[in-house]
Design a protein around this motif. Structure first.
Motif, mmCIF file in Angstrom:
data_model
loop_
_atom_site.group_PDB
_atom_site.id
_atom_site.type_symbol
_atom_site.label_atom_id
_atom_site.label_comp_id
_atom_site.label_asym_id
_atom_site.label_seq_id
_atom_site.Cartn_x
_atom_site.Cartn_y
_atom_site.Cartn_z
ATOM 1 N N ILE A 236 0.851 -1.190 0.000
ATOM 2 C CA ILE A 236 0.000 0.000 0.000
ATOM 3 C C ILE A 236 0.887 1.240 0.000
ATOM 4 N N TRP A 237 0.586 2.172 -0.895
ATOM 5 C CA TRP A 237 1.328 3.423 -0.945
ATOM 6 C C TRP A 237 0.429 4.546 -0.446
ATOM 7 N N VAL A 238 0.911 5.302 0.530
ATOM 8 C CA VAL A 238 0.193 6.462 1.051
ATOM 9 C C VAL A 238 1.000 7.695 0.668
ATOM 10 N N ASP A 239 0.489 8.467 -0.290
ATOM 11 C CA ASP A 239 1.253 9.645 -0.688
ATOM 12 C C ASP A 239 0.876 10.846 0.171
ATOM 13 N N GLU A 240 1.686 11.877 0.082
ATOM 14 C CA GLU A 240 1.509 13.024 0.961
ATOM 15 C C GLU A 240 0.267 13.843 0.626
ATOM 16 N N LEU A 241 -0.370 13.556 -0.504
ATOM 17 C CA LEU A 241 -1.574 14.284 -0.902
ATOM 18 C C LEU A 241 -2.844 13.670 -0.324
ATOM 19 N N ARG A 242 -2.709 12.547 0.354
ATOM 20 C CA ARG A 242 -3.875 11.912 0.985
ATOM 21 C C ARG A 242 -3.994 12.404 2.421
ATOM 22 N N PRO A 243 -4.984 13.263 2.727
ATOM 23 C CA PRO A 243 -5.060 13.858 4.054
ATOM 24 C C PRO A 243 -5.761 13.005 5.105
#
Length: 211
Positions: A116-123
Motif C-alpha cells: 500500500i502506498w500512502v502519498d503526501e496528498l492523501r489527508p
C-alpha cells in the motif's frame, strides 16, 4: 446503511476541518468478524482520492516468524502482530509523510510488504484492527497515533458464523473452521470487548448491511 455511512464520513470531514494542516487518522476496532474491514473500505471508497485504507493486518507476523516463536496455533492473537512496527508507521503518517505500508493477502493468509502506498496528498488514513484499544504499552503507542478510534460490535452468533464462513472460504474444513473460531477467535474477541469503553464512538454493525 447509506445514512449511517454519510454521518461517519461527515464526522471524519469535521475532524479534518479542525486540523487542516495535518493528516487525520481514524481507527476502527472491534472483535473478529464484526465488519471492521468492510466498513473501512466503504469509508475509503466514499472519500476517494482523499483517503487511504491501511489495515492493521498487514502487520501480522508471517508464518515463518510464528513458527520460530511457537505461535502458529495462536495466529491472530495480540502477540502475533508487530505492534511496534505498526505504531512507527502510524506516527510517520500522522506527521504527514508519505510511506509504504504492508497489505494482507487473505488468499494466502500472509502479509505483503509495501503493498500500500500512502502519498503526501492523501489527508485521511483509515485503519482497522482488533487491538487498537488494547491497554498495553505496545498497543497504546498505536492508539495514541489516531485522532479517534471507533468500536464495531455485532451479535455474537452472527459474528461467529461470519468467521466460520471466512475460514472455510480460505481453505479450512467446516469442522476445523468452527474449532478455530472457538479456540482462537473467541478468546481474542473477549479480550477486544473488554476495551470497548475506551472508544470514541460505538457502532452497532447490525445496522449495516455490509456482510
Amino acid at each position: 446503511m447509506r445514512v449511517i455511512l454519510d454521518r461517519l464520513v461527515d464526522r471524519i470531514e469535521r475532524l479534518r476541518s479542525d486540523k487542516p494542516e495535518r493528516r487525520v487518522l481514524v481507527g476502527i476496532a472491534g472483535p473478529p468478524g464484526a465488519g471492521k474491514s468492510t466498513l473501512a473500505e466503504a469509508i475509503a471508497f466514499r472519500l476517494r482520492v482523499h483517503c487511504t485504507h491501511v489495515p492493521m493486518d498487514g502487520f501480522h507476523l508471517d508464518d515463518d516468524a510464528l513458527d520460530r516463536l511457537g505461535l502458529r496455533d495462536r495466529k491472530g492473537a495480540p502477540e502475533t502482530f508487530d505492534a511496534e512496527g505498526f505504531a512507527a508507521l502510524l506516527d510517520r503518517l500522522a506527521q504527514g509523510w508519505p510511506a509504504y505500508a504492508p497489505a494482507f493477502d487473505r488468499s494466502i493468509e500472509q502479509p505483503v510488504a509495501n503493498g500500500i502506498w500512502v502519498d503526501e496528498l492523501r489527508p485521511i488514513v483509515v485503519s482497522e484492527g482488533n487491538y487498537l484499544l488494547l491497554p498495553e504499552p505496545r498497543w497504546q503507542a498505536v492508539r495514541s497515533a489516531f485522532d479517534e478510534v471507533w468500536f464495531c460490535d455485532l451479535d455474537d452468533a452472527v459474528r461467529r458464523e461470519r468467521l466460520v464462513h471466512r475460514h472455510v472460504e480460505f481453505g479450512k474444513s467446516p469442522d476445523r473452521a468452527r474449532a478455530w473460531v472457538e479456540r482462537v477467535d473467541e478468546p481474542n474477541a473477549a479480550l477486544v470487548k473488554e476495551c470497548a469503553h475506551l472508544a470514541d464512538l460505538h457502532l452497532d454493525m447490525g445496522a449495516f448491511d455490509i456482510g
